[in-house]
Scaffold this active site. Structure first.
Site, PDB file in Angstrom:
ATOM      1  N   GLU A 127      48.580  27.364 -35.156  1.00  0.00           N
ATOM      2  CA  GLU A 127      49.871  26.933 -34.577  1.00  0.00           C
ATOM      3  C   GLU A 127      51.024  27.889 -34.897  1.00  0.00           C
ATOM      4  OE1 GLU A 127      50.390  22.843 -35.797  1.00  0.00           O
ATOM      5  OE2 GLU A 127      48.439  22.259 -35.010  1.00  0.00           O
ATOM      6  N   ASN A 170      43.903  29.154 -33.710  1.00  0.00           N
ATOM      7  CA  ASN A 170      43.805  27.772 -33.229  1.00  0.00           C
ATOM      8  C   ASN A 170      45.198  27.245 -32.889  1.00  0.00           C
ATOM      9  OD1 ASN A 170      42.105  25.331 -32.964  1.00  0.00           O
ATOM     10  ND2 ASN A 170      43.252  24.519 -34.707  1.00  0.00           N
ATOM     11  N   HIS A 206      44.591  17.913 -27.868  1.00  0.00           N
ATOM     12  CA  HIS A 206      45.125  16.569 -28.110  1.00  0.00           C
ATOM     13  C   HIS A 206      45.814  16.113 -26.813  1.00  0.00           C
ATOM     14  CE1 HIS A 206      44.373  16.623 -32.408  1.00  0.00           C
ATOM     15  NE2 HIS A 206      44.948  17.803 -32.504  1.00  0.00           N
ATOM     16  N   GLU A 235      39.940  20.011 -31.666  1.00  0.00           N
ATOM     17  CA  GLU A 235      40.545  18.781 -32.210  1.00  0.00           C
ATOM     18  C   GLU A 235      40.691  17.726 -31.116  1.00  0.00           C
ATOM     19  OE1 GLU A 235      44.180  19.603 -34.385  1.00  0.00           O
ATOM     20  OE2 GLU A 235      43.350  21.424 -35.262  1.00  0.00           O
ATOM     21  N   ASP A 237      41.075  14.772 -28.816  1.00  0.00           N
ATOM     22  CA  ASP A 237      41.244  13.325 -28.696  1.00  0.00           C
ATOM     23  C   ASP A 237      42.082  13.051 -27.455  1.00  0.00           C
ATOM     24  OD1 ASP A 237      43.761  13.978 -29.789  1.00  0.00           O
ATOM     25  OD2 ASP A 237      43.428  12.890 -31.656  1.00  0.00           O
TER      26      ASP A 237
HETATM   27  O1  G3I Z   1      47.092  12.155 -49.127  1.00  0.00           O
HETATM   28  C1  G3I Z   1      48.372  11.542 -49.017  1.00  0.00           C
HETATM   29  C2  G3I Z   1      48.430  10.293 -49.847  1.00  0.00           C
HETATM   30  O2  G3I Z   1      48.278  10.635 -51.193  1.00  0.00           O
HETATM   31  C3  G3I Z   1      49.753   9.593 -49.580  1.00  0.00           C
HETATM   32  O3  G3I Z   1      49.808   8.395 -50.275  1.00  0.00           O
HETATM   33  C4  G3I Z   1      49.958   9.337 -48.101  1.00  0.00           C
HETATM   34  C5  G3I Z   1      51.299   8.688 -47.783  1.00  0.00           C
HETATM   35  O4  G3I Z   1      51.890   9.237 -46.647  1.00  0.00           O
HETATM   36  O5  G3I Z   1      49.881  10.552 -47.428  1.00  0.00           O
HETATM   37  C6  G3I Z   1      48.634  11.214 -47.569  1.00  0.00           C
HETATM   38  O6  G3I Z   1      48.687  12.410 -46.887  1.00  0.00           O
HETATM   39  C7  G3I Z   1      48.589  12.305 -45.474  1.00  0.00           C
HETATM   40  C8  G3I Z   1      47.407  13.132 -45.003  1.00  0.00           C
HETATM   41  O7  G3I Z   1      47.360  13.166 -43.605  1.00  0.00           O
HETATM   42  C9  G3I Z   1      46.078  12.588 -45.527  1.00  0.00           C
HETATM   43  O8  G3I Z   1      45.865  11.299 -45.029  1.00  0.00           O
HETATM   44  C10 G3I Z   1      49.873  12.839 -44.857  1.00  0.00           C
HETATM   45  O9  G3I Z   1      50.949  11.960 -45.190  1.00  0.00           O
HETATM   46  C11 G3I Z   1      49.732  12.954 -43.373  1.00  0.00           C
HETATM   47  O10 G3I Z   1      50.873  13.621 -42.858  1.00  0.00           O
HETATM   48  C12 G3I Z   1      48.495  13.750 -43.036  1.00  0.00           C
HETATM   49  O11 G3I Z   1      48.386  13.805 -41.629  1.00  0.00           O
HETATM   50  C13 G3I Z   1      47.526  14.799 -41.126  1.00  0.00           C
HETATM   51  C14 G3I Z   1      48.315  15.779 -40.257  1.00  0.00           C
HETATM   52  O12 G3I Z   1      47.415  16.733 -39.706  1.00  0.00           O
HETATM   53  C15 G3I Z   1      49.356  16.510 -41.070  1.00  0.00           C
HETATM   54  O13 G3I Z   1      49.982  17.480 -40.322  1.00  0.00           O
HETATM   55  C16 G3I Z   1      46.460  14.112 -40.279  1.00  0.00           C
HETATM   56  O14 G3I Z   1      45.635  13.320 -41.121  1.00  0.00           O
HETATM   57  C17 G3I Z   1      45.610  15.165 -39.555  1.00  0.00           C
HETATM   58  O15 G3I Z   1      44.781  14.529 -38.630  1.00  0.00           O
HETATM   59  C18 G3I Z   1      46.514  16.132 -38.809  1.00  0.00           C
HETATM   60  O16 G3I Z   1      45.704  17.112 -38.224  1.00  0.00           O
HETATM   61  C19 G3I Z   1      46.396  18.106 -37.440  1.00  0.00           C
HETATM   62  C20 G3I Z   1      45.623  19.393 -37.586  1.00  0.00           C
HETATM   63  O17 G3I Z   1      45.464  19.728 -38.946  1.00  0.00           O
HETATM   64  C21 G3I Z   1      46.318  20.531 -36.838  1.00  0.00           C
HETATM   65  N1  G3I Z   1      46.546  20.173 -35.445  1.00  0.00           N
HETATM   66  C22 G3I Z   1      47.224  18.888 -35.224  1.00  0.00           C
HETATM   67  C23 G3I Z   1      46.480  17.762 -35.937  1.00  0.00           C
HETATM   68  C24 G3I Z   1      47.088  16.411 -35.632  1.00  0.00           C
HETATM   69  O18 G3I Z   1      48.393  16.327 -36.124  1.00  0.00           O
END
Ligand code: G3I
Length: 305
Positions: A127, A170, A206, A235, A237
């Site tokens: 990105e 990517n 996405h 990715e 969905d």
């Molecule tokens: O691990 C912490 C946890 O300790 C905490 O209590 C909780 C409270 O918010 O957050 C947890 O972290 C979260 C993490 O996912 C793990 O679950 C983050 O807040 C959350 O922002 C994070 O989101 C991820 C996101 O990327 C972040 O940018 C999504 O799971 C993940 O699916 C998403 O994936 C991205 C790709 O990497 C890149 N392309 C877009 C895609 C979708 O956004």
């Protein structure tokens, strides 16, 4: 074949999913993963904030869990991701340019060395381009302090560490032909012409009602493949439900199958209940691991039943 993975394999492709280490202990999650998929991408566990929250102190525990599971089941692993503006620990943004360059190359080197020989493809840079019509690079510590050359440098470093891993760029909103995908295309073309090591381009895919499967999806994948790189749907969905969602999934699978160098498809999660789109139902299995119409559509498009 009767599973996504086996049907895709019959077409010479992998069928993968994003996986979260924290769910591997849930039996339905693990059994669906093991039955249906032939590749995994750690959803968050290999990101910079997960593996190097503190400078030069690496923690691979969660990512190792996923890689070990995948290896035990003969699944490919896509490494996600080495250099990204998001999920970047605060210390990275505070570095001087010279220090940032050192830290970036050290991060790539340490992470790729740890997983050397175990990764099918790395999202080396994720990105890096802005949305909208400008085709410009996105602001990030890397872009702002190191300039355009950081992407090339990241790929060169990556190649030197693990010459057998495929190295991918990517991005999202690059699935059809538009200003953003044109900018990525120009970069990849330039890299290929100058011998900068790049092997593949990932199209996140996405999709939702505001951003549906583009009508020129196949043509866009093909023009990148024609530059001499593999293309992968990384990715996937699709928001929605029922037959409309199923039809969109069919369109995506058909586009990949129509492009010889489209080597595989990864969906961004197994079950709707753990999708990053918390209120949506964008995946192939419902919250109880039931197969949705979208699942049947994908299986059928892959030639399975
Ligand atoms: O691990 C912490 C946890 O300790 C905490 O209590 C909780 C409270 O918010 O957050 C947890 O972290 C979260 C993490 O996912 C793990 O679950 C983050 O807040 C959350 O922002 C994070 O989101 C991820 C996101 O990327 C972040 O940018 C999504 O799971 C993940 O699916 C998403 O994936 C991205 C790709 O990497 C890149 N392309 C877009 C895609 C979708 O956004």
């Amino acid at each position: 074949a009767s599973t996504l993975g086996a049907s895709a394999a019959a077409k010479g492709r992998y069928f993968g999913t994003a996986v979260a280490a924290g769910h591997l202990g849930e039996s339905a999650y693990a059994s669906t993963l093991d039955t249906e998929f032939t590749a995994v991408t750690p959803e968050n566990e290999m990101k910079w904030d997960a593996v190097e929250a503190t400078r030069n102190s690496f923690n691979f525990a969660s990512a190792d869990q996923i890689v070990a599971h995948a290896q035990g089941k003969n699944m490919k692993v896509r490494g996600h991701t080495l250099v990204w503006y998001s999920q970047l620990p605060g210390w990275v943004g505070g570095l001087s340019a010279a220090d940032l360059r050192t830290a970036m190359n050290n991060h790539i080197t340490q992470v790729m060395t740890h997983y050397k020989g175990k990764i099918y493809a790395w999202d080396v840079v994720n990105e890096a381009f802005q949305d909208g019509g400008s085709g410009a690079r996105r602001s990030s510590p890397f872009q702002d302090k190191l300039g355009n050359g950081y992407i090339e440098e990241a790929f060169r470093t990556a190649r030197s560490v693990d010459p057998n891993a495929k190295l991918c760029y990517n991005d999202y909103n690059t699935d059809g032909q538009n200003a953003k995908s044109n900018a990525v295309y120009a970069m990849v073309k330039d890299f290929k012409q100058r011998g900068v090591p790049i092997d593949c381009v990932g199209f996140q895919s996405h999709f939702n009602s505001a951003s549906p499967v583009p009508s020129d999806y196949r043509a866009n994948l093909q023009r990148f493949a024609d530059l001499g790189v593999d293309v992968q749907i990384t990715e996937l969905d699709i928001e929605g439900s029922g037959s409309a969602q199923a039809t969109s999934y069919t369109d995506v699978v058909n586009a990949c199958l129509a492009v010889t160098r489209c080597t595989g498809i990864t969906v961004w999660g197994i079950t709707d209940k753990y999708s990053w789109r918390s209120s949506g139902t964008p995946l192939l299995f419902d919250g109880n691991y039931g197969k949705k119409a979208a699942y049947t559509a994908v299986l059928t498009a892959l030639g399975g039943s």
